[in-house]
Design a protein around this motif. Structure first.
Motif, mmCIF file in Angstrom:
data_model
loop_
_atom_site.group_PDB
_atom_site.id
_atom_site.type_symbol
_atom_site.label_atom_id
_atom_site.label_comp_id
_atom_site.label_asym_id
_atom_site.label_seq_id
_atom_site.Cartn_x
_atom_site.Cartn_y
_atom_site.Cartn_z
ATOM 1 N N SER A 101 0.916 -1.195 0.119
ATOM 2 C CA SER A 101 -0.048 -0.105 0.135
ATOM 3 C C SER A 101 0.830 1.308 -0.177
ATOM 4 N N SER A 102 0.782 2.152 -1.012
ATOM 5 C CA SER A 102 1.458 3.255 -1.198
ATOM 6 C C SER A 102 0.960 4.322 0.027
ATOM 7 N N SER A 103 -0.487 4.058 0.399
ATOM 8 C CA SER A 103 -0.893 4.838 1.416
ATOM 9 C C SER A 103 -0.179 4.521 2.660
ATOM 10 N N ALA A 104 -0.230 3.240 2.827
ATOM 11 C CA ALA A 104 0.328 3.002 4.251
ATOM 12 C C ALA A 104 1.983 3.264 4.569
ATOM 13 N N VAL A 105 2.722 3.430 3.354
ATOM 14 C CA VAL A 105 4.216 4.003 3.454
ATOM 15 C C VAL A 105 3.920 5.377 3.515
ATOM 16 N N THR A 106 3.066 5.885 2.832
ATOM 17 C CA THR A 106 2.780 7.578 3.109
ATOM 18 C C THR A 106 2.535 7.787 4.435
ATOM 19 N N VAL A 107 1.790 7.146 5.074
ATOM 20 C CA VAL A 107 1.209 7.428 6.593
ATOM 21 C C VAL A 107 2.370 7.121 7.357
ATOM 22 N N LEU A 108 3.001 5.912 6.955
ATOM 23 C CA LEU A 108 4.193 5.807 8.110
ATOM 24 C C LEU A 108 5.290 6.924 7.762
ATOM 25 N N THR A 109 5.469 7.162 6.695
ATOM 26 C CA THR A 109 6.236 8.460 6.445
ATOM 27 C C THR A 109 5.832 9.697 7.118
ATOM 28 N N ILE A 110 4.790 9.896 7.360
ATOM 29 C CA ILE A 110 3.888 11.233 8.049
ATOM 30 C C ILE A 110 4.089 11.059 9.544
ATOM 31 N N GLY A 111 4.150 9.737 9.834
ATOM 32 C CA GLY A 111 4.550 9.516 11.473
ATOM 33 C C GLY A 111 6.014 9.681 11.707
ATOM 34 N N LEU A 112 6.793 9.268 10.876
ATOM 35 C CA LEU A 112 8.156 9.776 11.189
ATOM 36 C C LEU A 112 8.403 11.033 11.123
ATOM 37 N N THR A 113 7.946 11.865 10.384
ATOM 38 C CA THR A 113 8.221 13.078 10.029
ATOM 39 C C THR A 113 7.594 13.923 11.213
ATOM 40 N N ASN A 114 6.447 13.459 11.458
ATOM 41 C CA ASN A 114 5.778 14.107 12.666
ATOM 42 C C ASN A 114 6.571 14.085 13.999
ATOM 43 N N ALA A 115 7.142 12.955 14.055
ATOM 44 C CA ALA A 115 8.112 12.556 15.142
ATOM 45 C C ALA A 115 9.524 13.216 15.236
ATOM 46 N N GLY A 116 9.732 13.871 14.038
ATOM 47 C CA GLY A 116 10.925 14.491 13.890
ATOM 48 C C GLY A 116 12.221 13.557 13.277
ATOM 49 N N MET A 117 12.018 12.541 13.022
ATOM 50 C CA MET A 117 12.906 11.315 12.918
ATOM 51 C C MET A 117 13.464 11.625 11.530
ATOM 52 N N ILE A 118 12.561 12.090 10.485
ATOM 53 C CA ILE A 118 13.183 12.331 8.965
ATOM 54 C C ILE A 118 12.499 13.659 8.548
ATOM 55 N N PRO A 119 13.465 14.537 8.167
ATOM 56 C CA PRO A 119 13.043 16.042 7.558
ATOM 57 C C PRO A 119 12.243 15.794 6.542
ATOM 58 N N PHE A 120 11.298 16.691 6.021
ATOM 59 C CA PHE A 120 10.514 16.493 4.817
ATOM 60 C C PHE A 120 11.246 16.329 3.674
ATOM 61 N N THR A 121 12.494 17.216 3.346
ATOM 62 C CA THR A 121 13.349 17.294 2.304
ATOM 63 C C THR A 121 13.800 15.605 1.945
ATOM 64 N N GLN A 122 13.858 15.048 2.932
ATOM 65 C CA GLN A 122 14.425 13.531 2.433
ATOM 66 C C GLN A 122 13.315 12.444 2.184
ATOM 67 N N THR A 123 12.075 13.253 2.403
ATOM 68 C CA THR A 123 10.624 12.261 2.018
ATOM 69 C C THR A 123 10.277 12.190 0.669
#
Length: 311
Positions: free
Chosen positions: A62-84
């Motif tokens: 699911s691309s939606s699941a990966v995007t949601v996971l990425t949103i979670g990691l970005t919201n937690a500050g683990m990945i900056p937006f530019t790397q997503t």
């Protein structure tokens, strides 16, 4: 006629979505929490992010699941937006792998795969049980496809249904909107594409209409991510809208060239289901590879469009 269409459609779609869920659970349990660690570590360059998005999308189905996971990691500050941005480009291509496998028409293996998956699930070792989930998931997917095919005959005989799709031949926008709405409702672009393959196999749709529905499905997958970004920080909202705007832009650019895309896929294979799968792969591959060198510019544009108010 309503029951003869609704019953196989509902049962088949349930099998299909449950199969996707079983595969996702099996893959996730095999990977464990390492997936988040991989996404955190292997996003240093756009190329690394792209491959991470592709692989995790195939694993999670699911691309939606990966995007949601990425949103979670970005919201937690683990990945900056530019790397997503690279991850988002990879997710679009990752969704095509399952579609290509489904287009091979392996429905005759549905029951054997279910039996093998159930046998592996009874094993004591966790890794083997997870593999069993994946195998059984594939079996359910193929069983769902086979069940949904039953609805094609009554649909083909329906004057109302035929007139609707005759109208869509004159306007591919109807197909695009159909793909968006249906995918947003069932939260699965793959399922929408598979249903479209079934209708095409029975010559209910034209290839241009089918491809318009598939382009719409690409946009519809973003609905879950946009909902997930509500109440999150700015970077997470940027991830969701980057995914959405990229898919919208890609669909609008390709929409005038659906006839040419259909010709290319017809040159590659005579099988209409494979033609749809190949067209989706070609579309996502071109969009992702063209955008990959410009991830920094795309990120800058999204940050300008959705600025961080704190800054």
């Amino acid at each position: 006629m309503f029951f003869s269409v609704l019953a196989p459609f509902s049962i088949g779609l349930s099998f299909f979505l449950f199969g996707l869920y079983a595969m996702r659970s099996g893959f996730q349990n095999l990977a464990g929490k390492k997936m988040e660690q991989w996404m955190y570590k292997v996003t240093r360059t756009p190329a690394h992010s792209f491959w991470m998005g592709l692989i995790t999308t195939f694993i999670l189905q699911s691309s939606s699941a990966v995007t949601v996971l990425t949103i979670g990691l970005t919201n937690a500050g683990m990945i900056p937006f530019t790397q997503t941005v690279g991850i988002i480009l990879g997710t679009n291509l990752g969704t095509t792998i399952t579609t290509e496998l489904v287009a091979l028409k392996l429905e005759s293996f549905a029951v054997p795969m279910l039996l093998v998956g159930a046998a592996l699930w009874l094993m004591p070792r966790k890794s083997i049980r997870c593999i069993g989930l994946v195998v059984a998931g594939f079996g359910l997917i193929f069983l769902g496809i086979d069940t949904m095919k039953v609805m094609a005959a009554p649909l083909e005989q329906s004057d109302t249904f035929r007139s609707l799709f005759l109208e869509s031949r004159h306007s591919i926008w109807i197909g695009l909107v159909t793909g968006i709405i249906f995918t947003a409702l069932i939260h699965s672009g793959t399922a929408t594409t598979v249903i479209t393959m079934g209708l095409m196999s029975n010559q209910i749709l034209t290839m241009e209409t089918a491809l318009a529905i598939v382009l719409g499905a690409n946009i519809g997958t973003c609905f879950t991510a946009v909902i997930a970004s509500i109440g999150t920080n700015t970077a997470s909202k940027q991830v969701a809208w980057c995914h959405t705007l990229f898919n919208v832009a890609g669909a609008l650019i390709f929409l005038p060239f659906l006839s040419q895309l259909a010709l290319v896929s017809a040159f590659l294979t005579d099988n209409v289901s494979m033609q749809i799968a190949h067209s989706q792969t070609i579309f996502n591959l071109i969009c992702s590879l063209v955008a990959l060198p410009f991830t920094a510019q795309i990120a800058a544009f999204i940050q300008w469009l959705i600025p961080d108010k704190k800054r």
